[in-house]
Design a protein around this motif. Structure first.
Motif, short mmCIF file in Angstrom:
data_model
loop_
_atom_site.label_atom_id
_atom_site.label_comp_id
_atom_site.label_asym_id
_atom_site.label_seq_id
_atom_site.Cartn_x
_atom_site.Cartn_y
_atom_site.Cartn_z
N GLY A 162 1.33 19.18 -14.57
CA GLY A 162 2.35 19.04 -15.60
C GLY A 162 2.15 19.91 -16.81
O GLY A 162 3.03 19.96 -17.68
N VAL A 163 1.03 20.60 -16.92
CA VAL A 163 0.78 21.45 -18.09
C VAL A 163 1.56 22.75 -17.92
O VAL A 163 1.32 23.50 -16.97
CB VAL A 163 -0.72 21.74 -18.27
N ARG A 164 2.47 23.01 -18.83
CA ARG A 164 3.32 24.20 -18.71
C ARG A 164 3.11 25.20 -19.85
O ARG A 164 3.07 26.41 -19.62
CB ARG A 164 4.80 23.77 -18.69
N ASP A 165 2.99 24.71 -21.08
CA ASP A 165 3.02 25.61 -22.23
C ASP A 165 1.66 26.11 -22.67
O ASP A 165 1.56 26.97 -23.54
CB ASP A 165 3.70 24.91 -23.42
N SER A 166 0.58 25.61 -22.09
CA SER A 166 -0.76 26.05 -22.43
C SER A 166 -0.98 27.50 -21.98
O SER A 166 -0.26 28.02 -21.11
CB SER A 166 -1.78 25.14 -21.76
N ALA A 167 -2.01 28.13 -22.54
CA ALA A 167 -2.41 29.46 -22.06
C ALA A 167 -2.80 29.40 -20.59
O ALA A 167 -2.76 30.42 -19.89
CB ALA A 167 -3.57 29.99 -22.90
N TYR A 168 -3.18 28.22 -20.11
CA TYR A 168 -3.53 28.02 -18.71
C TYR A 168 -2.51 27.08 -18.07
O TYR A 168 -2.85 26.14 -17.36
CB TYR A 168 -4.96 27.50 -18.60
N GLY A 169 -1.27 27.37 -18.34
CA GLY A 169 -0.16 26.60 -17.81
C GLY A 169 0.70 27.44 -16.90
O GLY A 169 0.22 28.18 -16.03
N GLU A 170 2.01 27.38 -17.14
CA GLU A 170 2.98 28.03 -16.26
C GLU A 170 2.79 29.54 -16.17
O GLU A 170 2.90 30.13 -15.09
CB GLU A 170 4.40 27.71 -16.74
N ARG A 171 2.49 30.18 -17.30
CA ARG A 171 2.36 31.64 -17.30
C ARG A 171 1.09 32.11 -16.57
O ARG A 171 1.00 33.28 -16.17
CB ARG A 171 2.37 32.17 -18.73
N PHE A 172 0.16 31.20 -16.42
CA PHE A 172 -1.07 31.53 -15.71
C PHE A 172 -0.95 31.19 -14.23
O PHE A 172 -1.08 32.05 -13.36
CB PHE A 172 -2.25 30.76 -16.34
N PHE A 173 -0.65 29.92 -13.92
CA PHE A 173 -0.63 29.48 -12.53
C PHE A 173 0.63 29.89 -11.79
O PHE A 173 0.59 30.18 -10.58
CB PHE A 173 -0.79 27.96 -12.46
N GLY A 174 1.78 29.91 -12.49
CA GLY A 174 3.04 30.22 -11.81
C GLY A 174 3.02 31.55 -11.08
O GLY A 174 3.22 31.60 -9.85
N PRO A 175 2.77 32.66 -11.78
CA PRO A 175 2.74 33.96 -11.09
C PRO A 175 1.63 34.05 -10.06
O PRO A 175 1.82 34.62 -8.98
CB PRO A 175 2.51 34.95 -12.24
N LEU A 176 0.45 33.49 -10.37
CA LEU A 176 -0.69 33.60 -9.46
C LEU A 176 -0.38 32.95 -8.12
O LEU A 176 -0.63 33.52 -7.06
CB LEU A 176 -1.92 32.95 -10.10
N LEU A 177 0.21 31.75 -8.16
CA LEU A 177 0.50 31.03 -6.92
C LEU A 177 1.62 31.70 -6.13
O LEU A 177 1.73 31.51 -4.90
CB LEU A 177 0.88 29.58 -7.21
N ALA A 178 2.44 32.49 -6.81
CA ALA A 178 3.53 33.19 -6.13
C ALA A 178 3.08 34.55 -5.60
O ALA A 178 3.91 35.33 -5.12
CB ALA A 178 4.70 33.36 -7.09
N GLY A 179 1.78 34.82 -5.70
CA GLY A 179 1.27 36.10 -5.23
C GLY A 179 1.34 37.20 -6.26
O GLY A 179 1.11 38.37 -5.94
N GLY A 180 1.65 36.84 -7.50
CA GLY A 180 1.73 37.82 -8.56
C GLY A 180 0.48 37.83 -9.43
O GLY A 180 -0.62 37.54 -8.96
N LYS A 181 0.70 38.13 -10.72
CA LYS A 181 -0.43 38.29 -11.63
C LYS A 181 -0.43 37.20 -12.70
O LYS A 181 0.57 37.01 -13.41
CB LYS A 181 -0.37 39.66 -12.31
#
Length: 311
Positions: A162-181
């Motif tokens: 559920g953590v989205r806005d942290s530095a280790y939230g959506e911008r970190f995990f979202g792209p990584l899990l989608a095969g991005g950076k």
């Protein structure tokens, strides 16, 4: 069961509030969760109230024995709204006699070159750090003067379900899990301690259970800091993807900040990511016997939670 947990109230239903609710439910306790929208969480009692409104807050906290303050205003409105929200909550706790457990971060310390302990002086260098330091000083004064019983549990940057806005939230995990950076702020070589939200929540409940722990601040169990590059690599292993990342430059963050208020407010906090940002949680770990969840396991659980929410 500690008497303080007879009627717990949680302010806010973000990832921290939800995790505190889960920790209480695991103990067989049904907490009241207060939000402006009346958010419903299984196993809890929903209550609609704006904690910025003193009268509404007082009514919402009626009968409470402990209040977990997990609510906060939008990042760009901290300076204007956060102190008054805390004031409203403190007055309501004064009226109800409830213990107040404030969830805090580490901004108030300012830049520190060694692992931060609870004894570090408050020397903030940012607007949000000044707000945090002042709020803690006011909370401690309210406790020491006998107006309320209070304590605080502090955490580094959050990660977890559920953590989205942290530095280790959506911008970190979202792209990584989608095969991005994964997006990384500051230096990839800087060591950074990150706090797993379930560990923070469990810590908050344990502090509430122990009267000997009140009247001071505690650092939630936090794994030893490793480089941000190592965090990317560990998260990638957990996800079974390549450890790709992009280091966001300060000028890029400022550019995005021209139209994204959250990014604009992050600029002043870049010192946390340009240099080592380490946390010593040994005082809590020794007193309560609670260690941080091993980082690899916490990252694997976080990855699984993200994937459950993906289409």
């Amino acid at each position: 069961m500690a008497d303080s947990l007879d009627m717990p109230v949680i302010l806010g239903a973000g990832p921290v509030g939800r995790s505190v609710a889960a920790a209480l439910i695991a103990r067989g306790i049904r907490p009241r969760v207060v939000t402006r929208s009346g958010t419903t969480i299984d196993g809890t009692q929903a209550c609609r109230a704006d904690v910025a409104d003193p009268e509404a807050t007082r009514a919402a906290l009626d009968g409470a024995t402990v209040v977990f303050q997990c609510a906060q205003p939008p990042y760009h409105r901290w300076s204007k709204e956060f102190p008054s929200i805390q004031g409203s909550v403190v007055r309501a706790c004064e009226a109800s006699g409830a213990l107040l457990v404030a969830i805090e971060n580490l901004y108030g310390y300012g830049p520190v070159s060694v692992p931060m302990t609870e004894d570090c002086a408050m020397k903030p260098t940012t607007r949000k750090g000044v707000v945090r330091a002042a709020m803690w000083a006011e909370l401690l004064d309210a406790h020491q003067s006998g107006r309320i019983r209070a304590t605080a549990v502090r955490a580094s940057d959050f990660f977890g379900a559920g953590v989205r806005d942290s530095a280790y939230g959506e911008r970190f995990f979202g792209p990584l899990l989608a095969g991005g950076k994964a997006q990384v702020l500051g230096s990839p070589q800087a060591r950074h301690a990150i706090t797993y939200v379930p560990d923070l929540a469990e810590a908050a409940v344990r502090v509430a259970e122990d009267p000997a722990a009140w009247g001071r601040a505690w650092h939630a169990p936090t794994a030893p800091g490793i480089t941000q590059l190592a965090i990317v690599e560990a998260a990638a292993r957990a996800a079974g993807v390549s450890p790709n990342f992009v280091a966001v430059k300060p000028w890029q963050l400022r550019l995005v900040g021209t139209f994204d208020r959250g990014a604009r407010e992050t600029v002043e906090m870049l010192y946390e990511f340009d240099h080592d940002f380490l946390v010593d949680s040994s005082a809590f770990e020794t007193h309560f016997g609670q260690s941080p969840t091993p980082l690899d396991r916490a990252l694997a659980e976080t990855v699984a939670a993200y994937r459950q929410t993906q289409p």
